[in-house]
Scaffold this motif. Sequence first.
Motif, PDB file in Angstrom:
ATOM      1  N   CYS A 253       0.806  -1.225  -0.022  1.00  0.00           N
ATOM      2  CA  CYS A 253       0.023  -0.121   0.029  1.00  0.00           C
ATOM      3  C   CYS A 253       0.905   1.123  -0.091  1.00  0.00           C
ATOM      4  CB  CYS A 253      -0.764   0.015   1.261  1.00  0.00           C
ATOM      5  SG  CYS A 253      -0.133  -0.025   2.934  1.00  0.00           S
ATOM      6  N   GLN A 254       0.270   2.307  -0.287  1.00  0.00           N
ATOM      7  CA  GLN A 254       0.877   3.661  -0.384  1.00  0.00           C
ATOM      8  C   GLN A 254       1.416   4.152   1.059  1.00  0.00           C
ATOM      9  OE1 GLN A 254       1.545   5.150  -3.262  1.00  0.00           O
ATOM     10  NE2 GLN A 254       2.774   6.574  -2.147  1.00  0.00           N
ATOM     11  N   THR A 255       0.700   3.665   2.132  1.00  0.00           N
ATOM     12  CA  THR A 255       1.148   3.926   3.461  1.00  0.00           C
ATOM     13  C   THR A 255       2.279   3.422   3.751  1.00  0.00           C
ATOM     14  OG1 THR A 255      -1.398   3.925   4.232  1.00  0.00           O
ATOM     15  CG2 THR A 255       0.427   3.797   5.773  1.00  0.00           C
TER      16      THR A 255
ATOM     17  N   LYS B 146       4.565   2.330   1.675  1.00  0.00           N
ATOM     18  CA  LYS B 146       5.603   3.180   0.798  1.00  0.00           C
ATOM     19  C   LYS B 146       6.204   4.561   1.434  1.00  0.00           C
ATOM     20  CE  LYS B 146       3.794   0.669  -3.397  1.00  0.00           C
ATOM     21  NZ  LYS B 146       3.485   1.197  -4.884  1.00  0.00           N
ATOM     22  N   THR B 147       5.207   5.191   2.051  1.00  0.00           N
ATOM     23  CA  THR B 147       5.632   6.519   2.378  1.00  0.00           C
ATOM     24  C   THR B 147       6.136   6.697   3.955  1.00  0.00           C
ATOM     25  OG1 THR B 147       3.269   6.916   2.607  1.00  0.00           O
ATOM     26  CG2 THR B 147       4.209   7.768   0.630  1.00  0.00           C
TER      27      THR B 147
END
Length: 197
Positions: free
Chosen positions: A126-128, A130-131
Motif C-alpha cells: 500500500c501507499q502507506t 511506501k511512504t
Amino acid sequence: MSIYRKVQAVERVFSSLERDLATFKNATGLQCVSGCGLCCKKPDISAAALEFLPLAYHLFKEGQAYQWLEELDTSSDDPFCRMFRPFLKENESGFCSQYKYRGLICRLFGNAAVLDKNGEPKLVTCQTIKTEKQLVYQKAVQHIAEGRPTPVMRNYYFQLRAIDSELGMKLMPINQAVHEALKIVLSYYAYRKPRRA
C-alpha cells in the motif's frame, strides 16, 4: 472431499503462507503500519468462497452461521467487509473481528508479490507502507530483486484451486464470498452431524 477436509486443506495453505510470510518479514522488516486498517476500508475487495470456508465452519460450530447469513443478507448493499470494525474499542488489537479466519487476500496484501508481464515478482503493498516505511519498503524491493524467497500471490491461489477448483477460482466481493461459504457449510451439514474438532 468433505467440508471438514476442505477446511483442513485451506488451513494448511494458510499455515504454509504464514511461515513464508514470517520468513519474508524477518528478512526485510516489512510489516503493516500498526493500527492502520486502510486496506480493510476498500469497498472493492474480491475473494473466493473457498478462502472463507474455515470462517464459515467456525461460525457454524459456534452456532453463529445463521446470524451471519442473515446479517449479510440484510446488508448486501454494504460494500465493506462484514468482519471489518471501523472503530476500535479499548483493548481491541485490530480492525478484523475474525482475524484468525481472514481470507487469503487479507493475508497476502502488503507483504507478497505478483508476477509482472515478464514473469518477474513485484511487491504489492500500500501507499502507506511506501511512504511511512520507505527504508523497509526499499529493502523488501531489493530482497525481491535479488531473487530471495518471496511469497508470490498466485502460488497460494493455485494451492487453493487444487483443493476445489470451482470454489477457489471464482472471485466475488468479499461479503458475497463469506455468504457463499456459509451457504456451502450450512447446506452440507443440513442432514449431517459436524465433526468434533
